[in-house]
Design a protein around this motif. Structure first.
Motif, PDB file in Angstrom:
ATOM      1  N   ARG A  82      56.716  11.230  18.071  1.00  0.00           N
ATOM      2  CA  ARG A  82      55.827  12.373  17.807  1.00  0.00           C
ATOM      3  C   ARG A  82      54.988  12.203  16.557  1.00  0.00           C
ATOM      4  N   GLN A 110      62.097  16.097  24.314  1.00  0.00           N
ATOM      5  CA  GLN A 110      63.263  15.513  23.648  1.00  0.00           C
ATOM      6  C   GLN A 110      64.449  16.478  23.670  1.00  0.00           C
ATOM      7  N   PHE A 114      68.151  15.930  25.560  1.00  0.00           N
ATOM      8  CA  PHE A 114      69.440  15.960  24.877  1.00  0.00           C
ATOM      9  C   PHE A 114      70.212  17.253  25.143  1.00  0.00           C
ATOM     10  N   LYS A 120      67.708  23.165  17.292  1.00  0.00           N
ATOM     11  CA  LYS A 120      68.884  22.374  16.920  1.00  0.00           C
ATOM     12  C   LYS A 120      68.525  20.914  16.664  1.00  0.00           C
ATOM     13  N   GLY A 123      67.094  21.116  13.159  1.00  0.00           N
ATOM     14  CA  GLY A 123      68.138  21.499  12.207  1.00  0.00           C
ATOM     15  C   GLY A 123      68.248  23.014  12.217  1.00  0.00           C
ATOM     16  N   GLY A 124      69.305  23.524  12.846  1.00  0.00           N
ATOM     17  CA  GLY A 124      69.432  24.974  13.003  1.00  0.00           C
ATOM     18  C   GLY A 124      69.613  25.674  11.671  1.00  0.00           C
TER      19      GLY A 124
ATOM     20  N   PHE B  80      74.780  20.672  14.016  1.00  0.00           N
ATOM     21  CA  PHE B  80      73.320  20.554  14.138  1.00  0.00           C
ATOM     22  C   PHE B  80      72.592  21.593  13.273  1.00  0.00           C
ATOM     23  N   GLN B 110      74.183  13.592  14.587  1.00  0.00           N
ATOM     24  CA  GLN B 110      73.353  14.031  15.713  1.00  0.00           C
ATOM     25  C   GLN B 110      72.701  12.837  16.412  1.00  0.00           C
ATOM     26  N   PHE B 114      73.319  11.539  20.344  1.00  0.00           N
ATOM     27  CA  PHE B 114      72.260  11.405  21.346  1.00  0.00           C
ATOM     28  C   PHE B 114      71.869   9.947  21.598  1.00  0.00           C
ATOM     29  N   VAL B 116      70.362   7.687  19.678  1.00  0.00           N
ATOM     30  CA  VAL B 116      69.061   7.222  19.173  1.00  0.00           C
ATOM     31  C   VAL B 116      69.146   7.021  17.661  1.00  0.00           C
ATOM     32  N   LEU B 121      64.738  10.991  16.103  1.00  0.00           N
ATOM     33  CA  LEU B 121      64.941  12.447  16.093  1.00  0.00           C
ATOM     34  C   LEU B 121      63.896  13.113  15.211  1.00  0.00           C
TER      35      LEU B 121
END
Lengths: 385, 385
Positions: A82, A110, A114, A120, A123-124, B80, B110, B114, B116, B121
């Motif tokens: 991205r 993405q 996942f 999330k 980053g929540g 997360f 994280q 996933f 990766v 991410l």
């Protein structure tokens, strides 16, 4: 994983607009679904991209940019890159709303891949956000606003934002293109609402850049201070920063701007550095989720709030990944008497932002943006075949 | 998913330090592995957290903060929710390096969950980064620096950064605690290196805050300009911003600072807004990956470069998610003649940053940070049981 295709599906939806004090007859408008597909089956979606949040479909020429130049950029590349695309698109001077659509579709992709909601991945930070009721402009008389504010308060809203009178004469109830604002009526409206809701409801005010002189902006601002309003949004046009520096200096009420200025984080950093933004503002069509999250970081570092503009799924995902000390509120609206805000559009099973009695909206927890899509509706209403 | 435990495993590793012109005898030092565990089996790891990048293990009192207060904060929460923890830890005034360790362990978790690398991410931007060779201070005579710079150039480095003479008298080769800097020697060193490598190699200079007067900083800066150096890093102490504003105004060579000032993005935003940072700088122990990515956003918005401090896995993940127009270089080092930089530590199968002949380092593509861990070594060298 590689992108294999980008498609934009236009389809028809019903719309009942509200304009100049009245709900209009239902019409049919075009919504768009942008899809990015990959060689591993993962897909990302984004609704809308033109105008207000995710509510308005893109136009034919905008679709052509997406399915032409932007598709060509993406195909064969990793959809998780991205940041690479974001920089490419800014340098290439791609219209902000279109680069935002690409960015948000990739975030959805993405997060779906996942199985988590977008916030999330970012980053929540929180599960619910305090909402404010945001009115349509030209909603009626000051008394109409006051009654509506009271109704909103009864529904649970703790914060109410007035869009006052633009290009419309509240005295005659007629369109008034020669006169963008009527500050005496705007003030009367704010007074009526404050009188109705009492001292403790948070109130904000957004004349949407219609004050053409510094003096108008200043006079209204002083009255908002007297009435204990929380923020004063976008009073003048946002092409000139100097008058905003002066207004932020001379008024104590926080000036919340720029709202609609082009240039995403670049413009907004500059406004903060120049002391022109007591609070800043951005929206998901001015850089996508990536742009909004960058802006929240800038605002946090500067000790300036960043209030996200507009409603929608992506807004809620961003708010779910930011602190209420940086991005406090969710804009729920636009609202007006007779406007049905709580029934989902027929292509969605649920609205993004049901509000509880305490005035909070819960951040969607479905994978991706949180859309629950009615694919049958979309297929049945496609207008591209 | 919920966090169930946070553990810190101290284990012994060999270390051959370089100090004041000499490789020292091998000693044994403590490295730490921080682990966060979850109820779904996902785990995250981080090596180090004290001192230089991920190379230095935490001390016993630091470990106690992690396994005490910070573990208590995390257990039962969604791993997360990084942004929530990040804000909590800043408000709680947790030491920057420790909150950084938590943040980075959660990013690793994280990304591993996933499958990766972390930069995918964050949003991938590039696959390789241009490196610079970063020297130990007090590396020897100016001629020793010149020979080392030439050797680095032959290895492929396109950029060489001098850490000159601190608390050490290059004339006598003795420690000199009363005299933090010797600017005439620093200048001689820069001249010798420029003479050796020719006009086209990028050179930078970092006296690490040892110039105690503005005048010393200015005199050296003018000479660096004459020698065509690229940046001038952290010349004076970073507690006073005013002298940096003046230096940035009076010199044309970019001032790269603050390097080690506390306060992460908050301090650094302020320096940029005050015109004290021609380029800014942060590292992964001053806010973790979250802090560095926020800082890159701020720098990008401001049109100021953000050069990441130090080497390591997390640095490379951050650089993989940022544009070279914002964060251009990777700091490879510290280097000195006789220092073995290219053999992995025994707890890792590979170093993070092998460099190719063109002077680029490839961003690790393994899941998470990119560690290839030798678990047997760690188990065999634990010092906590």
């Amino acid at each position: 994983m590689k992108v294999t295709d980008l498609q934009v599906i236009p389809f028809s939806i019903p719309r009942k607009a509200f304009r100049n004090g009245k709900c209009l007859e239902a019409t049919t408008v075009t919504q768009t679904l942008t899809k990015i597909l990959t060689d591993q089956g993962a897909e990302g979606y984004y609704f809308g991209g033109h105008g207000h949040g995710d509510q308005d479909g893109m136009t034919a020429d905008q679709i052509n940019v997406l399915t032409g130049r932007l598709k060509q950029m993406l195909v064969g590349h990793d959809p998780f890159d991205r940041e690479k695309f974001w920089h490419w698109m800014w340098v290439a001077n791609i219209p902000e709303n279109l680069l935002s659509v690409v960015d948000m579709t990739l975030w959805d992709l993405q997060a779906r891949a996942f199985g988590v909601p977008v916030h999330k991945l970012l980053g929540g930070c929180r599960e619910r956000v305090r909402a404010y009721g945001s009115t349509f402009p030209n909603m009626g008389s000051p008394e109409d606003y006051a009654a509506h504010a009271l109704a909103c308060k009864a529904e649970g809203y703790t914060h109410y934002k007035i869009h006052p009178y633009y290009f419309w004469d509240p005295e005659t109830g007629q369109s008034d293109p020669g006169r963008p604002s009527h500050i005496e009526w705007d003030i009367r409206c704010c007074q009526a609402v404050r009188d109705a809701v009492g001292d403790h409801m948070v109130l904000s005010f957004d004349p949407w850049g219609t004050y053409r002189t510094y003096e108008d902006a200043f006079i209204v601002g002083r009255e908002l201070e007297r009435l204990g309003f929380y923020w004063y949004e976008h009073p003048m046009n946002e092409y000139r920063v100097g008058p905003y520096e002066k207004l932020a200096r001379e008024l104590t009420i926080p000036i919340l701007s720029p709202e609609i200025a082009a240039g995403s984080i670049y413009t907004r950093f500059d406004w903060i550095a120049r002391g022109a933004s007591d609070m800043t503002r951005i929206d998901i069509l001015r850089g996508g989720i990536t742009g909004c999250i960058k802006m929240a970081a800038i605002a946090e570092a500067a000790g300036v709030k960043c209030e996200m503009h507009m409603a929608g799924f992506a807004n809620l995902q961003i708010l779910g990944a930011t602190s209420e000390d940086v991005c406090t509120y969710y804009e729920r609206g636009l609202l007006a008497p007779g406007v049905d805000y709580d029934t989902p559009q027929p292509y969605l099973e649920e609205i993004c932002d049901p509000m509880d009695k305490a005035g909070y909206v819960t951040v969607p927890t479905e994978p991706g943006m949180g859309y629950k899509i009615n694919w049958d509706y979309i297929e049945a209403h496609r207008i591209d075949r």
